[in-house]
Design a protein around this motif. Sequence first.
Motif, PDB file in Angstrom:
ATOM      1  N   GLU A   1       0.831  -1.214   0.000  1.00 44.35           N
ATOM      2  CA  GLU A   1       0.000   0.000   0.000  1.00 44.35           C
ATOM      3  C   GLU A   1       0.863   1.260   0.000  1.00 44.35           C
ATOM      4  N   VAL A   2       1.981   1.236   0.740  1.00 46.73           N
ATOM      5  CA  VAL A   2       2.886   2.383   0.738  1.00 46.73           C
ATOM      6  C   VAL A   2       3.419   2.613  -0.679  1.00 46.73           C
ATOM      7  N   ARG A   3       3.859   1.521  -1.328  1.00 43.86           N
ATOM      8  CA  ARG A   3       4.371   1.661  -2.703  1.00 43.86           C
ATOM      9  C   ARG A   3       3.287   2.196  -3.635  1.00 43.86           C
ATOM     10  N   ALA A   4       2.081   1.668  -3.502  1.00 44.98           N
ATOM     11  CA  ALA A   4       0.985   2.099  -4.376  1.00 44.98           C
ATOM     12  C   ALA A   4       0.693   3.587  -4.197  1.00 44.98           C
ATOM     13  N   SER A   5       0.714   4.063  -2.936  1.00 45.37           N
ATOM     14  CA  SER A   5       0.420   5.471  -2.680  1.00 45.37           C
ATOM     15  C   SER A   5       1.492   6.382  -3.272  1.00 45.37           C
ATOM     16  N   LEU A   6       2.708   5.825  -3.460  1.00 48.74           N
ATOM     17  CA  LEU A   6       3.824   6.600  -4.032  1.00 48.74           C
ATOM     18  C   LEU A   6       4.013   6.333  -5.517  1.00 48.74           C
ATOM     19  N   GLY A   7       3.168   5.474  -6.085  1.00 46.21           N
ATOM     20  CA  GLY A   7       3.264   5.163  -7.508  1.00 46.21           C
ATOM     21  C   GLY A   7       4.441   4.279  -7.864  1.00 46.21           C
ATOM     22  N   ARG A   8       4.835   3.386  -6.955  1.00 42.29           N
ATOM     23  CA  ARG A   8       5.973   2.490  -7.212  1.00 42.29           C
ATOM     24  C   ARG A   8       5.482   1.047  -7.213  1.00 42.29           C
ATOM     25  N   ALA A   9       5.748   0.364  -8.299  1.00 45.38           N
ATOM     26  CA  ALA A   9       5.208  -0.990  -8.476  1.00 45.38           C
ATOM     27  C   ALA A   9       5.964  -2.028  -7.671  1.00 45.38           C
ATOM     28  N   ARG A  10       7.295  -1.859  -7.562  1.00 52.80           N
ATOM     29  CA  ARG A  10       8.103  -2.904  -6.935  1.00 52.80           C
ATOM     30  C   ARG A  10       8.977  -2.350  -5.815  1.00 52.80           C
ATOM     31  N   GLY A  11       9.333  -3.263  -4.905  1.00 58.01           N
ATOM     32  CA  GLY A  11      10.261  -2.903  -3.838  1.00 58.01           C
ATOM     33  C   GLY A  11      10.969  -4.148  -3.350  1.00 58.01           C
ATOM     34  N   LEU A  12      12.256  -4.044  -3.134  1.00 58.31           N
ATOM     35  CA  LEU A  12      13.009  -5.209  -2.658  1.00 58.31           C
ATOM     36  C   LEU A  12      12.607  -5.555  -1.225  1.00 58.31           C
ATOM     37  N   PRO A  13      12.419  -6.843  -0.928  1.00 55.93           N
ATOM     38  CA  PRO A  13      12.117  -7.236   0.453  1.00 55.93           C
ATOM     39  C   PRO A  13      13.335  -7.084   1.358  1.00 55.93           C
ATOM     40  N   THR A  14      13.090  -6.979   2.662  1.00 48.41           N
ATOM     41  CA  THR A  14      14.165  -6.867   3.641  1.00 48.41           C
ATOM     42  C   THR A  14      14.095  -8.079   4.563  1.00 48.41           C
ATOM     43  N   PRO A  15      15.029  -9.040   4.435  1.00 51.75           N
ATOM     44  CA  PRO A  15      14.980 -10.228   5.302  1.00 51.75           C
ATOM     45  C   PRO A  15      15.322  -9.879   6.753  1.00 51.75           C
ATOM     46  N   ASP A  16      15.005 -10.821   7.656  1.00 50.44           N
ATOM     47  CA  ASP A  16      15.238 -10.616   9.094  1.00 50.44           C
ATOM     48  C   ASP A  16      16.656 -10.152   9.398  1.00 50.44           C
ATOM     49  N   TRP A  17      17.635 -10.837   8.814  1.00 51.80           N
ATOM     50  CA  TRP A  17      19.028 -10.539   9.160  1.00 51.80           C
ATOM     51  C   TRP A  17      19.400  -9.113   8.759  1.00 51.80           C
ATOM     52  N   MET A  18      18.852  -8.652   7.619  1.00 52.01           N
ATOM     53  CA  MET A  18      19.168  -7.303   7.160  1.00 52.01           C
ATOM     54  C   MET A  18      18.487  -6.259   8.056  1.00 52.01           C
ATOM     55  N   LEU A  19      17.264  -6.571   8.488  1.00 49.41           N
ATOM     56  CA  LEU A  19      16.576  -5.660   9.400  1.00 49.41           C
ATOM     57  C   LEU A  19      17.331  -5.510  10.708  1.00 49.41           C
ATOM     58  N   LYS A  20      17.813  -6.638  11.224  1.00 48.27           N
ATOM     59  CA  LYS A  20      18.536  -6.592  12.497  1.00 48.27           C
ATOM     60  C   LYS A  20      19.854  -5.837  12.359  1.00 48.27           C
ATOM     61  N   LEU A  21      20.517  -6.019  11.232  1.00 48.01           N
ATOM     62  CA  LEU A  21      21.764  -5.283  10.975  1.00 48.01           C
ATOM     63  C   LEU A  21      21.470  -3.792  10.810  1.00 48.01           C
ATOM     64  N   GLY A  22      20.451  -3.490  10.003  1.00 47.11           N
ATOM     65  CA  GLY A  22      20.093  -2.094   9.778  1.00 47.11           C
ATOM     66  C   GLY A  22      19.660  -1.399  11.053  1.00 47.11           C
ATOM     67  N   ALA A  23      18.939  -2.134  11.912  1.00 45.84           N
ATOM     68  CA  ALA A  23      18.489  -1.560  13.184  1.00 45.84           C
ATOM     69  C   ALA A  23      19.677  -1.166  14.048  1.00 45.84           C
ATOM     70  N   ARG A  24      20.722  -1.988  14.022  1.00 51.57           N
ATOM     71  CA  ARG A  24      21.926  -1.644  14.789  1.00 51.57           C
ATOM     72  C   ARG A  24      22.573  -0.375  14.239  1.00 51.57           C
ATOM     73  N   VAL A  25      22.580  -0.253  12.909  1.00 49.36           N
ATOM     74  CA  VAL A  25      23.223   0.904  12.274  1.00 49.36           C
ATOM     75  C   VAL A  25      22.513   2.195  12.650  1.00 49.36           C
ATOM     76  N   ILE A  26      21.157   2.182  12.629  1.00 49.22           N
ATOM     77  CA  ILE A  26      20.419   3.413  12.926  1.00 49.22           C
ATOM     78  C   ILE A  26      19.999   3.484  14.399  1.00 49.22           C
ATOM     79  N   ARG A  27      20.580   2.578  15.210  1.00 51.27           N
ATOM     80  CA  ARG A  27      20.411   2.601  16.655  1.00 51.27           C
ATOM     81  C   ARG A  27      18.948   2.459  17.085  1.00 51.27           C
ATOM     82  N   THR A  28      18.316   1.409  16.582  1.00 47.37           N
ATOM     83  CA  THR A  28      16.963   1.098  17.010  1.00 47.37           C
ATOM     84  C   THR A  28      16.828  -0.414  17.133  1.00 47.37           C
ATOM     85  N   GLU A  29      15.606  -0.919  17.318  1.00 50.00           N
ATOM     86  CA  GLU A  29      15.370  -2.344  17.513  1.00 50.00           C
ATOM     87  C   GLU A  29      14.503  -2.900  16.389  1.00 50.00           C
ATOM     88  N   ALA A  30      14.897  -4.059  15.851  1.00 53.56           N
ATOM     89  CA  ALA A  30      14.133  -4.692  14.770  1.00 53.56           C
ATOM     90  C   ALA A  30      12.732  -5.095  15.238  1.00 53.56           C
TER      91      ALA A  30
END
Length: 309
Positions: A233-262
């Motif tokens: 729905e977020v993509r549709a509201s912005l007119g974007r058909a596709r978006g790469l998924p974010t697996p668990d491991w990437m979310l947990k890594l990214g959360a550490r980088v931006i100092r938050t919790e997955a």
Amino acid sequence: MSTMNYVVICGASGYIGQYLRRSLEASRINVRTIGRSDSSDATWSDRQGVVDVLDGADLVVNLAGRSVSCRYNKRNADEIFSSRVETTAQLGRALARTPQPPSLWINASTGTIYRDARDRPMNERTGELGTGFSVAVARAWEQELFEAPTTVRKVALRMSIVLGAGGGAINPFINLARVGFGGRMGDGRQMFSWVHADDLVRSITHVYEHQAISGPVNVASPVAVTNDVLMREVRASLGRARGLPTPDWMLKLGARVIRTEAELVLKSRWVNPGVLSDTGFEFTFPTLDSALNQIVQETPRGLLPVALG
């Protein structure tokens, strides 16, 4: 129906507090604030000042609390806990001393108090509370409210994720979609309960006007979605058909980088607005697409600011 003329907001500096204040003032309601900064009408360190601000108010809404968008290390965890529980305790003591206290005390709480739920929605009557740090904070927060030494009517507002233009929780999702990572997060089957900021404000007025309401009140759209549907729905509201998924491991890594919790995106929150629905509340934005379309109309192009923990 009771008329609301004077409202006190504690913790008015955050996104929800600012939104609520603007909305009330647009309705010509007098708003005063209690907070940590000198720009507030009373600071927490001035006990008599807090009582003076509360005196004669119709409603007090306590939103005070450190953001949970951070790493849950000991220092941050202590601040998250104390910033909620201690301000609630202080407010209770102040209300007990207030000559003309408000008729209603609404205290922020969170839909995260319920367990990770993929099997059924959680309402106030049959919902099952969860375990872990976030739940422990929410339980202590509500306990401090309901045990406070005042006879003022009390409501714990169990808020789901609040979506609105100009900041808050929606910005990270919009940013991900705009840079091409707007696919599902984890397996995408975790439930996402949400509410538009306008409906949050309206729910506060509804609770004030319905004097039989007390105790926990879930504030969530009646139409929760999976994370997969959220991102679509977020993509549709912005007119974007596709978006790469974010697996668990990437979310947990990214959360550490931006100092938050997955956990903030991986926990399945399925919250049902039982009390609001049973008392006749009607949502202006019951569906996610209606909310997102309104938000995107008021959202500038490019990457949006996101508060880091």
